[in-house]
Structure formats: C-alpha cells, structure tokens
Motif scaffolding. Sequence first.
Motif, PDB file in Angstrom:
ATOM      1  N   THR A   9      36.784 -25.751  -0.276  1.00 64.54           N
ATOM      2  CA  THR A   9      36.778 -24.480   0.453  1.00 64.54           C
ATOM      3  C   THR A   9      37.509 -24.684   1.773  1.00 64.54           C
ATOM      4  N   ILE A  10      38.588 -23.942   1.952  1.00 69.67           N
ATOM      5  CA  ILE A  10      39.436 -24.149   3.132  1.00 69.67           C
ATOM      6  C   ILE A  10      39.243 -23.079   4.194  1.00 69.67           C
ATOM      7  N   PHE A  11      38.565 -21.966   3.821  1.00 68.51           N
ATOM      8  CA  PHE A  11      38.403 -20.890   4.810  1.00 68.51           C
ATOM      9  C   PHE A  11      37.164 -20.066   4.503  1.00 68.51           C
ATOM     10  N   LYS A  12      36.405 -19.760   5.568  1.00 69.92           N
ATOM     11  CA  LYS A  12      35.297 -18.808   5.496  1.00 69.92           C
ATOM     12  C   LYS A  12      35.351 -17.938   6.744  1.00 69.92           C
ATOM     13  N   THR A  13      35.125 -16.658   6.584  1.00 69.18           N
ATOM     14  CA  THR A  13      35.023 -15.781   7.742  1.00 69.18           C
ATOM     15  C   THR A  13      33.727 -16.074   8.501  1.00 69.18           C
ATOM     16  N   GLN A  14      33.705 -15.658   9.764  1.00 65.59           N
ATOM     17  CA  GLN A  14      32.476 -15.808  10.545  1.00 65.59           C
ATOM     18  C   GLN A  14      31.358 -14.976   9.939  1.00 65.59           C
ATOM     19  N   ASN A  15      31.693 -13.790   9.466  1.00 59.30           N
ATOM     20  CA  ASN A  15      30.698 -12.988   8.742  1.00 59.30           C
ATOM     21  C   ASN A  15      30.350 -13.706   7.450  1.00 59.30           C
ATOM     22  N   ARG A  16      29.081 -13.842   7.177  1.00 58.78           N
ATOM     23  CA  ARG A  16      28.662 -14.594   6.004  1.00 58.78           C
ATOM     24  C   ARG A  16      28.455 -13.678   4.802  1.00 58.78           C
ATOM     25  N   MET A  17      28.539 -14.278   3.636  1.00 59.37           N
ATOM     26  CA  MET A  17      28.269 -13.561   2.398  1.00 59.37           C
ATOM     27  C   MET A  17      26.783 -13.182   2.322  1.00 59.37           C
ATOM     28  N   ASP A  18      26.508 -12.089   1.628  1.00 61.93           N
ATOM     29  CA  ASP A  18      25.127 -11.642   1.361  1.00 61.93           C
ATOM     30  C   ASP A  18      24.318 -11.455   2.644  1.00 61.93           C
ATOM     31  N   ASP A  19      24.958 -10.850   3.646  1.00 56.44           N
ATOM     32  CA  ASP A  19      24.284 -10.626   4.925  1.00 56.44           C
ATOM     33  C   ASP A  19      23.589  -9.263   4.905  1.00 56.44           C
ATOM     34  N   TYR A  20      22.346  -9.274   4.453  1.00 59.10           N
ATOM     35  CA  TYR A  20      21.596  -8.022   4.353  1.00 59.10           C
ATOM     36  C   TYR A  20      21.049  -7.558   5.698  1.00 59.10           C
ATOM     37  N   SER A  21      21.274  -8.343   6.742  1.00 58.70           N
ATOM     38  CA  SER A  21      20.823  -7.937   8.076  1.00 58.70           C
ATOM     39  C   SER A  21      21.899  -7.150   8.827  1.00 58.70           C
ATOM     40  N   ALA A  22      23.073  -6.987   8.227  1.00 55.40           N
ATOM     41  CA  ALA A  22      24.161  -6.261   8.885  1.00 55.40           C
ATOM     42  C   ALA A  22      23.749  -4.810   9.131  1.00 55.40           C
ATOM     43  N   GLU A  23      24.296  -4.222  10.189  1.00 58.23           N
ATOM     44  CA  GLU A  23      23.886  -2.882  10.601  1.00 58.23           C
ATOM     45  C   GLU A  23      24.182  -1.832   9.529  1.00 58.23           C
ATOM     46  N   ASP A  24      25.269  -2.011   8.787  1.00 57.60           N
ATOM     47  CA  ASP A  24      25.606  -1.015   7.767  1.00 57.60           C
ATOM     48  C   ASP A  24      24.795  -1.182   6.479  1.00 57.60           C
ATOM     49  N   MET A  25      23.894  -2.163   6.477  1.00 57.83           N
ATOM     50  CA  MET A  25      23.002  -2.346   5.320  1.00 57.83           C
ATOM     51  C   MET A  25      21.617  -1.746   5.576  1.00 57.83           C
ATOM     52  N   ARG A  26      21.424  -1.118   6.707  1.00 56.89           N
ATOM     53  CA  ARG A  26      20.139  -0.472   6.984  1.00 56.89           C
ATOM     54  C   ARG A  26      19.980   0.769   6.113  1.00 56.89           C
ATOM     55  N   CYS A  27      18.724   1.119   5.851  1.00 58.22           N
ATOM     56  CA  CYS A  27      18.481   2.352   5.099  1.00 58.22           C
ATOM     57  C   CYS A  27      17.099   2.898   5.441  1.00 58.22           C
ATOM     58  N   GLY A  28      16.989   4.228   5.377  1.00 57.93           N
ATOM     59  CA  GLY A  28      15.707   4.894   5.600  1.00 57.93           C
ATOM     60  C   GLY A  28      15.100   4.648   6.957  1.00 57.93           C
ATOM     61  N   ASP A  29      15.944   4.419   7.979  1.00 63.61           N
ATOM     62  CA  ASP A  29      15.437   4.007   9.291  1.00 63.61           C
ATOM     63  C   ASP A  29      15.538   5.089  10.361  1.00 63.61           C
ATOM     64  N   LEU A  30      16.000   6.296  10.002  1.00 59.83           N
ATOM     65  CA  LEU A  30      16.206   7.334  11.010  1.00 59.83           C
ATOM     66  C   LEU A  30      15.437   8.603  10.650  1.00 59.83           C
ATOM     67  N   THR A  31      14.893   9.251  11.674  1.00 61.68           N
ATOM     68  CA  THR A  31      14.155  10.494  11.483  1.00 61.68           C
ATOM     69  C   THR A  31      15.101  11.693  11.544  1.00 61.68           C
ATOM     70  N   GLU A  32      14.571  12.844  11.153  1.00 57.02           N
ATOM     71  CA  GLU A  32      15.344  14.088  11.271  1.00 57.02           C
ATOM     72  C   GLU A  32      15.760  14.320  12.717  1.00 57.02           C
ATOM     73  N   ALA A  33      14.844  14.099  13.647  1.00 57.72           N
ATOM     74  CA  ALA A  33      15.157  14.317  15.066  1.00 57.72           C
ATOM     75  C   ALA A  33      16.283  13.404  15.530  1.00 57.72           C
ATOM     76  N   GLN A  34      16.270  12.149  15.123  1.00 55.87           N
ATOM     77  CA  GLN A  34      17.327  11.217  15.506  1.00 55.87           C
ATOM     78  C   GLN A  34      18.670  11.612  14.899  1.00 55.87           C
ATOM     79  N   LEU A  35      18.653  12.002  13.638  1.00 56.56           N
ATOM     80  CA  LEU A  35      19.888  12.396  12.976  1.00 56.56           C
ATOM     81  C   LEU A  35      20.515  13.609  13.653  1.00 56.56           C
TER      82      LEU A  35
END
Length: 279
Positions: A9-35
């Motif tokens: 393996t000669i190259f890996k990005t700083q972002n890791r594979m299978d990163d379920y903590s990434a911000e775009d992997m969130r779900c069901g975390d916002l209320t109607e008022a926040q939206l």
Amino acid sequence: MAALQFPCTIFKTQNRMDDYSAEDMRCGDLTEAQLKSHYRLDYISDRVDPYMLTRRSSMDRPQSMFCCNRRGAGEKISRQQCAMMLFDEFRSLSRNFSIYGPYSHLIEKMIIHMQNGNGTPFHDMSLDTALKEHILNDKSKNSTRLRLHEVIKKNIDWHKKHYPAKEKDKLKEIILGGKLPKFDRFQDDFNGMGITVHDTWATRITIKSLHIYNDHFRAVVHYKVQDHFGLDSDDILKKKFSQFHFFRIWFVLQRYNQFGFKPFMTNMEAIIEIKGAHK
C-alpha cells in the motif's frame, strides 16, 4: 539494496475508510425547530408537508396565493406514507442530475438503498467501471496513473530487476502531487456520477505486483475508493444545494428525528495495469 515487497500500500488519504463518525453520516439528529430555524427548511416538498404529515395540493405551494391560508388543511397521512411519498419525489427529482449515460441509473438505485438498506454499504459494478474509466482516461499532468508510471520507471533498479525499498516514499509523494480520481468534471453533472459520488471521502492505492523483464515493467495497481451517501450541515447551508427540493428532501429524510433514514458507505474499486520501458 533491499527490494520493495508486494503487495504494498503506497497511499492512504487522511480520511479513513469506514468512518461512521463523519458529520455526513449522522441521521435522525435534528428536530423540526432546528430544521426550520437553522437550516431554513420550512417548505420541503410539493407533495407532502413532513412536519404536519399532510398531503399538499397545487394551492399549498409557495407560489400559490392560497398557500399561507391553507396550512394544515391537507389530507392527513401516516409518517410511513409521508416517507414513501418523499422517497418517490426524491427519485423523480434525481433524474435532473442523471440525464444520460451508463451511470444514469445509479442514483435511483442508491436512493432505494437509502430507503431500504438500513445503512449497509453499497456497491455496484457500474461504480467500479466508472472509476476505472476515470483513471484510464485521465491524460492530464495530475493523473495518478501517469505520475506513478514515471516514478516507477525512474526508480527501478534495472540491473537487479527490482524496485528499491528505500524509494517507496517517492511513490506516495508523486500521488500527493497529483489529483485523486473524483467525479467533479463537467460531464459528471449530467451522467449520474456527480450526484451519486462527486467528491470522495477516502482513497487507498496499492501496488499488487511489479514484474520487471528485460527492459520493460508491468505494475498491477489497485485503487479502493469510498464515499458517503449522506449530507452534512455545510452541504445544505450552501445555496447551490438548498435551492433544490432534491437536496432538501434528502436532508430531511436523513436528519429529521421523525425519519432518520441512514446514510451509507459507497464502495468502488479498480485494478489497472501500468506498463513501461527503460528507454
């Protein structure tokens, strides 16, 4: 002088594979008022009101003079019915971003996967084909394939017929100086790849083997690329996204705490050959 051992393996990005903590992997975390207050997502769909759980008619739309007087007057529906109608509209609107080409079907498949897949990773052979074509067709000076060709050719010990281990870092450096394959070209805005993948989250590049014979070499290189089919706050706060019902529906289906449909990892990979001669 030690030889570099393969696979390597000669190259890996700083972002890791299978990163379920990434911000775009969130779900069901916002209320109607926040939206509504923070993201200005009051009006989401021409078909339903996901907050009031009612169907809309043509008179409920913002351009209608009756809109503001009819709020809540539509037929009541269940949350499940509302989600199904939003997904139908989501799929229908996706066609504006996938007009032609062999990958135009992918966005609908991925929306169906978001609806039914419960966050499991997604893979499709068409994604692999798109990645391989992208790598092979990139003839620019930033092409990672062409840059690897040059550094391999330059650093091979042609007398001992191997690639020296001490020159491994040059393989990573040459990739860092180029551009990783991403689907952000003009044609990707219409062929289905821009809306399904566009930018990518993580990339790993591995040289599977390197054969040196006479004055020629043949390297087999494996690209593994991963993206997230999900939206983060930065996405929806940008006008170029928020102006479209497509992205507003996507964000609400993913992030509204009454829906919470899970985003997922999009996986693709390609194996290519890099061939060259000493002179």
